[in-house]
Design a protein around this motif. Structure first.
Motif, PDB file in Angstrom:
ATOM      1  N   THR A   9       0.816  -1.218   0.000  1.00 42.65           N
ATOM      2  CA  THR A   9       0.000   0.000   0.000  1.00 42.65           C
ATOM      3  C   THR A   9       0.846   1.262   0.000  1.00 42.65           C
ATOM      4  O   THR A   9       0.325   2.354  -0.198  1.00 42.65           O
ATOM      5  N   ASP A  10       2.154   1.141   0.231  1.00 40.33           N
ATOM      6  CA  ASP A  10       3.058   2.295   0.253  1.00 40.33           C
ATOM      7  C   ASP A  10       3.047   2.972  -1.118  1.00 40.33           C
ATOM      8  O   ASP A  10       3.307   2.326  -2.141  1.00 40.33           O
ATOM      9  N   PRO A  11       2.745   4.276  -1.197  1.00 39.09           N
ATOM     10  CA  PRO A  11       2.699   4.958  -2.495  1.00 39.09           C
ATOM     11  C   PRO A  11       3.984   4.813  -3.302  1.00 39.09           C
ATOM     12  O   PRO A  11       3.934   4.683  -4.532  1.00 39.09           O
ATOM     13  N   GLU A  12       5.118   4.833  -2.642  1.00 33.12           N
ATOM     14  CA  GLU A  12       6.377   4.696  -3.376  1.00 33.12           C
ATOM     15  C   GLU A  12       6.543   3.287  -3.930  1.00 33.12           C
ATOM     16  O   GLU A  12       7.069   3.101  -5.031  1.00 33.12           O
ATOM     17  N   THR A  36      -2.529  -4.476   5.055  1.00 32.69           N
ATOM     18  CA  THR A  36      -3.772  -5.100   4.576  1.00 32.69           C
ATOM     19  C   THR A  36      -4.064  -6.425   5.259  1.00 32.69           C
ATOM     20  O   THR A  36      -5.224  -6.857   5.317  1.00 32.69           O
ATOM     21  N   GLY A  37      -3.022  -7.102   5.736  1.00 33.82           N
ATOM     22  CA  GLY A  37      -3.204  -8.445   6.277  1.00 33.82           C
ATOM     23  C   GLY A  37      -3.266  -9.514   5.211  1.00 33.82           C
ATOM     24  O   GLY A  37      -3.424 -10.700   5.516  1.00 33.82           O
ATOM     25  N   PHE A  38      -3.152  -9.130   3.926  1.00 36.45           N
ATOM     26  CA  PHE A  38      -3.181 -10.112   2.846  1.00 36.45           C
ATOM     27  C   PHE A  38      -1.911 -10.962   2.889  1.00 36.45           C
ATOM     28  O   PHE A  38      -0.830 -10.473   3.222  1.00 36.45           O
ATOM     29  N   TYR A  39      -2.037 -12.214   2.502  1.00 37.17           N
ATOM     30  CA  TYR A  39      -0.876 -13.083   2.340  1.00 37.17           C
ATOM     31  C   TYR A  39      -0.395 -12.978   0.895  1.00 37.17           C
ATOM     32  O   TYR A  39      -1.111 -13.344  -0.040  1.00 37.17           O
ATOM     33  N   VAL A  40       0.804 -12.441   0.717  1.00 39.82           N
ATOM     34  CA  VAL A  40       1.341 -12.139  -0.609  1.00 39.82           C
ATOM     35  C   VAL A  40       2.217 -13.300  -1.068  1.00 39.82           C
ATOM     36  O   VAL A  40       3.211 -13.641  -0.432  1.00 39.82           O
ATOM     37  N   VAL A  41       1.846 -13.896  -2.207  1.00 41.87           N
ATOM     38  CA  VAL A  41       2.580 -15.029  -2.778  1.00 41.87           C
ATOM     39  C   VAL A  41       3.286 -14.540  -4.036  1.00 41.87           C
ATOM     40  O   VAL A  41       2.645 -13.938  -4.917  1.00 41.87           O
ATOM     41  N   ASP A 179      -8.692  -0.124  -4.553  1.00 42.45           N
ATOM     42  CA  ASP A 179      -7.854   0.193  -3.396  1.00 42.45           C
ATOM     43  C   ASP A 179      -8.517  -0.291  -2.101  1.00 42.45           C
ATOM     44  O   ASP A 179      -9.598   0.187  -1.742  1.00 42.45           O
ATOM     45  N   PRO A 180      -7.896  -1.235  -1.373  1.00 44.53           N
ATOM     46  CA  PRO A 180      -8.533  -1.750  -0.150  1.00 44.53           C
ATOM     47  C   PRO A 180      -8.566  -0.745   0.995  1.00 44.53           C
ATOM     48  O   PRO A 180      -9.270  -0.960   1.977  1.00 44.53           O
ATOM     49  N   LEU A 181      -7.820   0.366   0.877  1.00 46.80           N
ATOM     50  CA  LEU A 181      -7.785   1.368   1.942  1.00 46.80           C
ATOM     51  C   LEU A 181      -8.641   2.589   1.614  1.00 46.80           C
ATOM     52  O   LEU A 181      -8.550   3.623   2.276  1.00 46.80           O
ATOM     53  N   LEU A 182      -9.508   2.459   0.612  1.00 48.14           N
ATOM     54  CA  LEU A 182     -10.331   3.582   0.181  1.00 48.14           C
ATOM     55  C   LEU A 182     -11.279   4.020   1.293  1.00 48.14           C
ATOM     56  O   LEU A 182     -11.944   3.195   1.918  1.00 48.14           O
TER      57      LEU A 182
END
Length: 409
Positions: A9-12, A36-41, A179-182
Motif C-alpha cells: 500500500t506504500d505509495p512509493e 492489509t493483512g493479505f498473504y502475498v505469494v 484500493d482496499p484502503l479507500l
C-alpha cells in the motif's frame, strides 16, 4: 522471519514495486502484508498452483466494491436508488456462474474477430501518430497510449468517440475502487461515477434491443445465456469490466513499452519491419511490466505454501507481477531478452479459468502500435531525463506521463 515491514500500500512501492517484490520473495513464500493483512505469494510455481486451485481459493473476495457490492450501506443505498447493485460476473465470479458469463463474452473476442480488426487498429495507430509526428515531441501516454485502446473498445461497444472523455473518467473510477484502503467519502464519489456509467450503458442497451447493430455491445445485449438474455444488472457488470480491461490495462502496457524502447538505445531500429522481434518484445513488456499486478483470492481452507500456513478465511494476493520476475523460472528476470525461452509463459493475463478474455486483442494492439511507432519514429529519447516519466499511484502498474523526443524517419 526477519520482521520485514514492506507494504504494497506504500505509495512509493506502488509507483515501482519490483524491488519490493524481490525482497518479499526472499523473505517468505507467503508474506503477510502488515497493513492489509493479505498473504502475498510471489514465486512463480506457487502463484500458478494457487491460481489453478479454484476449489480452495475463491475469486469472490468482497474487496472490489464496483464489481461485488460494497460492505458500506450508504454505497449500497446509492446503487439501489440510482443504479444497479454490482454483481459478480467475470473477474470476481466463481463456477458455475463464471463459466456461463465467460462463454458468452469469449465468442465476442474470438481469434477470427480479433484478426479481422488488425487493419482497423493499424489505421487508428497511424492516425494518432500523424497528429504529433511533425512536432518531434509528444506526451506519449495522453496522446497515444490512452487514446488507442480506448478508441478500440469504444468502437467495439458502438460508443461515439465524442464520449471518450467519459470512458476515461469511468475507467479511472473503477480502477481506484480496487484500493482496499479507500475511505467511504471517496467511495461514494466514485460510486456516483459508476452509476453514471451504468445509466449511460443501459440507455444504449435499450436502443440495441430494438435495433441490433454489428458490434460487441449489441452482441452482449441480444445474446442468450442458458435460454435467457442478460438482465440490466448483469450487463452493467460485464460492460464495466470490458471497459476497464479493454483500455486501462492496454494503456499501461503501451506506455511501458515506450519506456523500455527508450531505455536501450538501438532497440527501436532492431524492431523495424521485424514482426518476430516485435512479438517477442511484446511478451517481454507484458512480463516485465504487468499492468494488473496480481489476483486476489479468499482461502476457504487452510492453505500451505512451502511450510507457511495461510489460515482459512484469509485474503491471498497472488502477485503475478512478482512471479514474472522469479529468477527460478526466468533467467535474468529483470532484463529484456528477445530470445528468451518460454517468454510467453508469464502470468500477466492470469492462468486457468480466469485467463484474460482480451489477451489476443491486447497483444494485437501492442504489436501493431509498436510496428507503426518504430517504422515512423527514430532516435526516441526522454525529453527531460528522469523527470520525463511519472507513474500513477495505483494497484495497477501504470505510467501516467512519458515525455518523449524523437526524429521522423
Amino acid at each position: 522471519m526477519t520482521g520485514l515491514s514492506i507494504t504494497l500500500t506504500d505509495p512509493e512501492v506502488r509507483k515501482c514495486p519490483y524491488h519490493a517484490h524481490d525482497v518479499i520473495r526472499a523473505e517468505s513464500p507467503a508474506y503477510r502484508d502488515p497493513v492489509t493483512g493479505f498473504y502475498v505469494v510471489t514465486r512463480y510455481d506457487d502463484v500458478r498452483r494457487l491460481a489453478l486451485d479454484t476449489k480452495n481459493l475463491l475469486s469472490g473476495t468482497g474487496l472490489m466494491p464496483s464489481l461485488e457490492g460494497s460492505r458500506n450501506e450508504a454505497v449500497n443505498r446509492r446503487y439501489a436508488e440510482h443504479g444497479w447493485a454490482p454483481i459478480s460476473t467475470l473477474v470476481t465470479a466463481d463456477a458455475p456462474a463464471h463459466r456461463l458469463y465467460r462463454r458468452l463474452v469469449e465468442r465476442a473476442f474470438s481469434a477470427k474477430r480479433v484478426s479481422g480488426m488488425h487493419d482497423y487498429i493499424r489505421v487508428l495507430a497511424s492516425d494518432l501518430i500523424d497528429q504529433f509526428s511533425a512536432r518531434g515531441e509528444v506526451e506519449f501516454v495522453g496522446e497515444f497510449a490512452v487514446r488507442l485502446p480506448v478508441m478500440v473498445i469504444a468502437d467495439q461497444l458502438g460508443i461515439p468517440r465524442g464520449d471518450l472523455v467519459l470512458f476515461k473518467r469511468w475507467s479511472d473510477a473503477a480502477i481506484e475502487l480496487i484500493d482496499p484502503l479507500l475511505d467511504i467519502e471517496r467511495e461514494l464519489v466514485l460510486t456516483d461515477l459508476i452509476i453514471d456509467m451504468q445509466n449511460y450503458f443501459i440507455e444504449r442497451a435499450e436502443q440495441l434491443r430494438r435495433h441490433p447493430a454489428d458490434n460487441l455491445f449489441s452482441d452482449l445485449v441480444n445474446a442468450e445465456v442458458e435460454g435467457r438474455r442478460l438482465d440490466d444488472r448483469e450487463l452493467c457488470s460485464i460492460l464495466q469490466q470490458l471497459l476497464v480491461a479493454g483500455n486501462e490495462t492496454t494503456t499501461s502496457a503501451v506506455g511501458s513499452a515506450m519506456i523500455l524502447l527508450i531505455q536501450e538505445p538501438g532497440r527501436v531500429d532492431g524492431l523495424v519491419g521485424r514482426p518476430d522481434r516485435i512479438a517477442a518484445f511484446v511478451e517481454e513488456v507484458l512480463r516485465l511490466r504487468a499492468p494488473v499486478q496480481g489476483l486476489l483470492r479468499r482461502a476457504v481452507v487452510d492453505i500451505d505454501v512451502r511450510g507457511v500456513t495461510i489460515p482459512k478465511g484469509s485474503i491471498v494476493h497472488l502477485l503475478c507481477a512478482a512471479a514474472n520476475h522469479d529468477p527460478d523460472h526466468f533467467a535474468r528476470p529483470h532484463d529484456v531478452d528477445l530470445a528468451r525461452p518460454g517468454g510467453s509463459s508469464h502470468m500477466t493475463f492470469g492462468v486457468g479459468v480466469h485467463h484474460c478474455i482480451g489477451a489476443q486483442l491486447a497483444r494485437a494492439e501492442l504489436a501493431i502500435a509498436l510496428d507503426e511507432l518504430t517504422r515512423r519514429l527514430r532516435n526516441l529519447r526522454f525529453a527531460d531525463g528522469a523527470n520525463s516519466v511519472d507513474y500513477v499511484v495505483s494497484y495497477t502498474y501504470a505510467p501516467g506521463r512519458v515525455q518523449v523526443l524523437f526524429d521522423r524517419r
